[in-house]
Design a protein around this motif. Structure first.
Motif, PDB file in Angstrom:
ATOM      1  N   ARG A  16       0.820  -1.213   0.000  1.00 41.95           N
ATOM      2  CA  ARG A  16       0.000   0.000   0.000  1.00 41.95           C
ATOM      3  C   ARG A  16       0.851   1.259   0.000  1.00 41.95           C
ATOM      4  NH1 ARG A  16      -5.219  -1.643   1.008  1.00 41.95           N
ATOM      5  NH2 ARG A  16      -5.436  -3.703   1.943  1.00 41.95           N
ATOM      6  N   ARG A  68      -8.597  -4.647  -4.653  1.00 43.02           N
ATOM      7  CA  ARG A  68      -9.745  -3.898  -4.146  1.00 43.02           C
ATOM      8  C   ARG A  68     -11.029  -4.312  -4.873  1.00 43.02           C
ATOM      9  NH1 ARG A  68     -12.243   0.112  -6.352  1.00 43.02           N
ATOM     10  NH2 ARG A  68     -10.539   0.499  -7.821  1.00 43.02           N
ATOM     11  N   ARG A  71     -12.261  -7.797  -3.781  1.00 41.90           N
ATOM     12  CA  ARG A  71     -12.932  -7.806  -2.483  1.00 41.90           C
ATOM     13  C   ARG A  71     -14.343  -7.233  -2.586  1.00 41.90           C
ATOM     14  NH1 ARG A  71      -9.390  -5.631   2.353  1.00 41.90           N
ATOM     15  NH2 ARG A  71     -11.109  -6.651   3.448  1.00 41.90           N
ATOM     16  N   GLU A  72     -14.504  -6.200  -3.409  1.00 42.09           N
ATOM     17  CA  GLU A  72     -15.824  -5.592  -3.581  1.00 42.09           C
ATOM     18  C   GLU A  72     -16.811  -6.565  -4.224  1.00 42.09           C
ATOM     19  OE1 GLU A  72     -15.048  -2.137  -5.886  1.00 42.09           O
ATOM     20  OE2 GLU A  72     -14.278  -0.950  -4.197  1.00 42.09           O
TER      21      GLU A  72
END
Length: 199
Positions: A16, A68, A71-72
């Motif tokens: 990140r 991301r 996961r969504e």
């Protein structure tokens, strides 16, 4: 267990803090050979290479935004096929980098190349081992995510196109679909892969 913590370290913290990546850019992930990576010959165990490649792919997926989106949508990646070729051994406490690059996709899977590299005598990255991964994405609710849906969701259209040999490799090593028969019959001289019904 140490691979679990390595993955958490990269996914939750290190990845990140790195710059973002395009889908077809090379992700470089740094590692060091730990005592728990070694085999009886005191170099990195061949099975550990695959495990560390997993960590490097997670690093790539975080940095290119795929993690991301996965996961969504409730998706997760799985390895369908993988192969590796070794050139030099990695020794205890040696630092090395895994270079990960998405090569492209066919109608069923995504292909990734990963290289283990260290600085060579001339200062350029020198390849110690190279692996190739054929992966799919599954839904937590069940079923495979079709490649066109992946491409649309990730915005990953384009790319350089897959080399012919890797498409052929993907087809040659594929096993029957999970609901098809796949008897282990090599004792009778029949093919073990059940090539009549490919997954």
């Amino acid at each position: 267990m140490h691979m679990f913590f390595r993955t958490l370290l990269h996914v939750l913290f290190l990845s990140r803090r790195k710059s973002g990546l395009g889908h077809y850019e090379i992700a470089r992930t740094d590692f060091i050979t730990l005592p728990t990576d070694l085999d009886i010959n005191r170099h990195m165990n061949n099975g550990v290479y695959f495990s560390i490649m997993d960590v490097a792919r997670f690093d790539m997926l975080v940095r290119n935004g795929v993690w991301r989106i996965m996961r969504e949508k409730g998706w997760y990646p799985v390895v369908a096929s993988e192969t590796i070729t070794f050139r030099k051994s990695l020794q205890l406490w040696q630092r090395f980098t895994i270079e990960s690059k998405i090569l492209g996709f066919d109608d069923k899977a995504v292909y990734v190349e990963q290289r283990f590299v260290r600085p060579g005598a001339d200062g350029r990255p020198e390849i110690y081992a190279t692996g190739f991964i054929r992966g799919r994405f599954l839904r937590k609710t069940g079923g495979v995510v079709p490649v066109p849906e992946l491409v649309q969701a990730f915005g990953a259209a384009g790319g350089e196109g897959l080399p012919e040999w890797i498409e052929r490799w993907g087809a040659d090593v594929a096993l029957p679909a999970t609901r098809a028969e796949a008897p282990s019959t090599w004792a009778t001289g029949e093919p073990a892969s059940g090539s009549r019904s490919r997954g």
